[in-house]
Design an enzyme around this catalytic site. Structure first.
Site, PDB file in Angstrom:
ATOM      1  N   GLU A  78     -38.963  93.049  51.803  1.00  0.00           N
ATOM      2  CA  GLU A  78     -37.599  92.499  51.779  1.00  0.00           C
ATOM      3  C   GLU A  78     -36.861  92.821  50.490  1.00  0.00           C
ATOM      4  O   GLU A  78     -35.935  92.103  50.096  1.00  0.00           O
ATOM      5  CB  GLU A  78     -37.630  90.990  51.999  1.00  0.00           C
ATOM      6  CG  GLU A  78     -38.193  90.556  53.344  1.00  0.00           C
ATOM      7  CD  GLU A  78     -37.348  90.979  54.545  1.00  0.00           C
ATOM      8  OE1 GLU A  78     -36.366  91.738  54.374  1.00  0.00           O
ATOM      9  OE2 GLU A  78     -37.681  90.571  55.663  1.00  0.00           O
ATOM     10  N   HIS A  97     -37.437  83.489  49.242  1.00  0.00           N
ATOM     11  CA  HIS A  97     -37.483  83.671  50.696  1.00  0.00           C
ATOM     12  C   HIS A  97     -38.802  83.136  51.216  1.00  0.00           C
ATOM     13  O   HIS A  97     -39.851  83.357  50.601  1.00  0.00           O
ATOM     14  CB  HIS A  97     -37.360  85.155  51.053  1.00  0.00           C
ATOM     15  CG  HIS A  97     -37.658  85.446  52.488  1.00  0.00           C
ATOM     16  ND1 HIS A  97     -36.963  84.858  53.521  1.00  0.00           N
ATOM     17  CD2 HIS A  97     -38.595  86.236  53.082  1.00  0.00           C
ATOM     18  CE1 HIS A  97     -37.444  85.304  54.674  1.00  0.00           C
ATOM     19  NE2 HIS A  97     -38.441  86.132  54.437  1.00  0.00           N
ATOM     20  N   HIS A  99     -40.806  81.298  55.107  1.00  0.00           N
ATOM     21  CA  HIS A  99     -40.749  81.008  56.537  1.00  0.00           C
ATOM     22  C   HIS A  99     -41.163  79.548  56.750  1.00  0.00           C
ATOM     23  O   HIS A  99     -42.164  79.285  57.422  1.00  0.00           O
ATOM     24  CB  HIS A  99     -41.690  81.928  57.323  1.00  0.00           C
ATOM     25  CG  HIS A  99     -41.415  83.391  57.202  1.00  0.00           C
ATOM     26  ND1 HIS A  99     -42.262  84.352  57.705  1.00  0.00           N
ATOM     27  CD2 HIS A  99     -40.375  84.066  56.639  1.00  0.00           C
ATOM     28  CE1 HIS A  99     -41.774  85.560  57.466  1.00  0.00           C
ATOM     29  NE2 HIS A  99     -40.622  85.411  56.802  1.00  0.00           N
ATOM     30  N   TYR A 118     -25.898  64.092  53.702  1.00  0.00           N
ATOM     31  CA  TYR A 118     -25.036  64.501  52.587  1.00  0.00           C
ATOM     32  C   TYR A 118     -25.666  65.594  51.726  1.00  0.00           C
ATOM     33  O   TYR A 118     -24.964  66.374  51.058  1.00  0.00           O
ATOM     34  CB  TYR A 118     -24.650  63.288  51.725  1.00  0.00           C
ATOM     35  CG  TYR A 118     -25.708  62.842  50.757  1.00  0.00           C
ATOM     36  CD1 TYR A 118     -26.669  61.899  51.124  1.00  0.00           C
ATOM     37  CD2 TYR A 118     -25.756  63.361  49.466  1.00  0.00           C
ATOM     38  CE1 TYR A 118     -27.645  61.501  50.239  1.00  0.00           C
ATOM     39  CE2 TYR A 118     -26.728  62.964  48.570  1.00  0.00           C
ATOM     40  CZ  TYR A 118     -27.676  62.030  48.967  1.00  0.00           C
ATOM     41  OH  TYR A 118     -28.650  61.645  48.078  1.00  0.00           O
ATOM     42  N   HIS A 160     -36.508  84.288  62.035  1.00  0.00           N
ATOM     43  CA  HIS A 160     -37.198  84.822  60.862  1.00  0.00           C
ATOM     44  C   HIS A 160     -37.562  83.731  59.852  1.00  0.00           C
ATOM     45  O   HIS A 160     -38.725  83.383  59.734  1.00  0.00           O
ATOM     46  CB  HIS A 160     -36.320  85.920  60.237  1.00  0.00           C
ATOM     47  CG  HIS A 160     -36.933  86.612  59.074  1.00  0.00           C
ATOM     48  ND1 HIS A 160     -36.536  87.859  58.649  1.00  0.00           N
ATOM     49  CD2 HIS A 160     -37.921  86.237  58.217  1.00  0.00           C
ATOM     50  CE1 HIS A 160     -37.261  88.233  57.604  1.00  0.00           C
ATOM     51  NE2 HIS A 160     -38.104  87.253  57.323  1.00  0.00           N
ATOM     52  N   TYR A 213     -25.718  68.792  40.239  1.00  0.00           N
ATOM     53  CA  TYR A 213     -26.880  68.053  40.709  1.00  0.00           C
ATOM     54  C   TYR A 213     -28.069  68.992  40.909  1.00  0.00           C
ATOM     55  O   TYR A 213     -27.911  70.107  41.392  1.00  0.00           O
ATOM     56  CB  TYR A 213     -26.499  67.402  42.048  1.00  0.00           C
ATOM     57  CG  TYR A 213     -27.487  66.446  42.644  1.00  0.00           C
ATOM     58  CD1 TYR A 213     -27.431  65.077  42.349  1.00  0.00           C
ATOM     59  CD2 TYR A 213     -28.489  66.888  43.496  1.00  0.00           C
ATOM     60  CE1 TYR A 213     -28.326  64.201  42.899  1.00  0.00           C
ATOM     61  CE2 TYR A 213     -29.391  66.014  44.056  1.00  0.00           C
ATOM     62  CZ  TYR A 213     -29.302  64.673  43.756  1.00  0.00           C
ATOM     63  OH  TYR A 213     -30.204  63.799  44.308  1.00  0.00           O
TER      64      TYR A 213
HETATM   65 ZN   LIG Z   1     -39.619  86.994  55.878  1.00  0.00          ZN
END
Ligand SMILES: [Zn+2]
Length: 217
Positions: A78, A97, A99, A118, A160, A213
């Protein structure tokens, strides 16, 4: 601000990967993390179990808009969306990234996450958008994810997983943990009734109140 040497940044990334798996946010080696390092980026390698990963295995390469030329070494498959997101938004210092099961379940259903809570405001807007399906590692996926993250710090990737960003690794990781928790809450609420969604006015108040925050590191 003193900048950490590359080895220390690489070690931070490895520890973050291990934390993602230990916390259940990610499984196996499907997650990957990048950090800005001056004009370059550091990125986790492809297919190396996190407990075997060493700082010298991470890939360092320039942040450019060229998604046709693969970086040297063994970068995560990726690398295109990591590079594209860092190139597009100079304020982003880290891209995470993974899953995560609940966030990915929503992405499999083809759902963005609406303002069901919120804390959705922690991602910069009134929802967490869904990026259309594209082949993992593809330029199309990189371009769509980059577009979605122009005014958000999280997005889902159809069929994904998810991406979060931050002005530090700690904040990007915190967002991934929050995203997965919100996805779980939304799925539970949908399974037992009809979730009440906050109005755009209510979310505008939340986003104004949030300010900076989140973790301060
Ligand atoms: Zn992935």
């Amino acid at each position: 601000m003193t900048r950490k040497p590359d080895t220390a940044l690489a070690q931070d990334i490895i520890e973050a990967c291990r934390w993602m798996n230990a916390s259940g946010i990610n499984q196996g080696t499907s997650g990957n993390i990048s950090m800005r390092c001056g004009d370059d980026m550091l990125l986790t390698p492809s297919g190396i179990p996190y407990d075997q990963m060493r700082p010298d295995m991470l890939c360092r390469f320039p942040i450019t808009n060229d998604l046709d030329t693969a970086p040297r070494g063994n970068p995560s498959s990726e690398w295109r969306f990591h590079q594209s997101i860092l190139y597009d938004n100079p304020a982003v210092m880290a891209v995470v990234h993974a899953h995560p099961a609940h966030a990915t379940a929503l992405a499999v259903q083809g759902h963005a996450i609406p303002a069901c809570h919120y804390m959705i405001g922690a991602f910069g807007g009134a929802d967490v958008p869904l990026v259309d399906y594209a082949l993992f590692g593809s330029t199309a996926l990189a371009r769509m994810a980059t577009q979605a993250l122009r005014d958000r710090s999280a997005c889902l990737l159809a069929n994904h997983g998810a991406i979060t960003t931050g002005d530090s690794l700690a904040r990007a990781l915190w967002r991934m943990e929050e995203l997965e928790n919100l996805a779980r809450v939304y799925l539970l609420a949908k399974a037992s009734g009809t979730p009440n969604i906050l109005t755009s006015q209510q979310m505008a108040e939340v986003i104004e109140a949030f300010g900076s925050y989140g973790p301060k590191t």
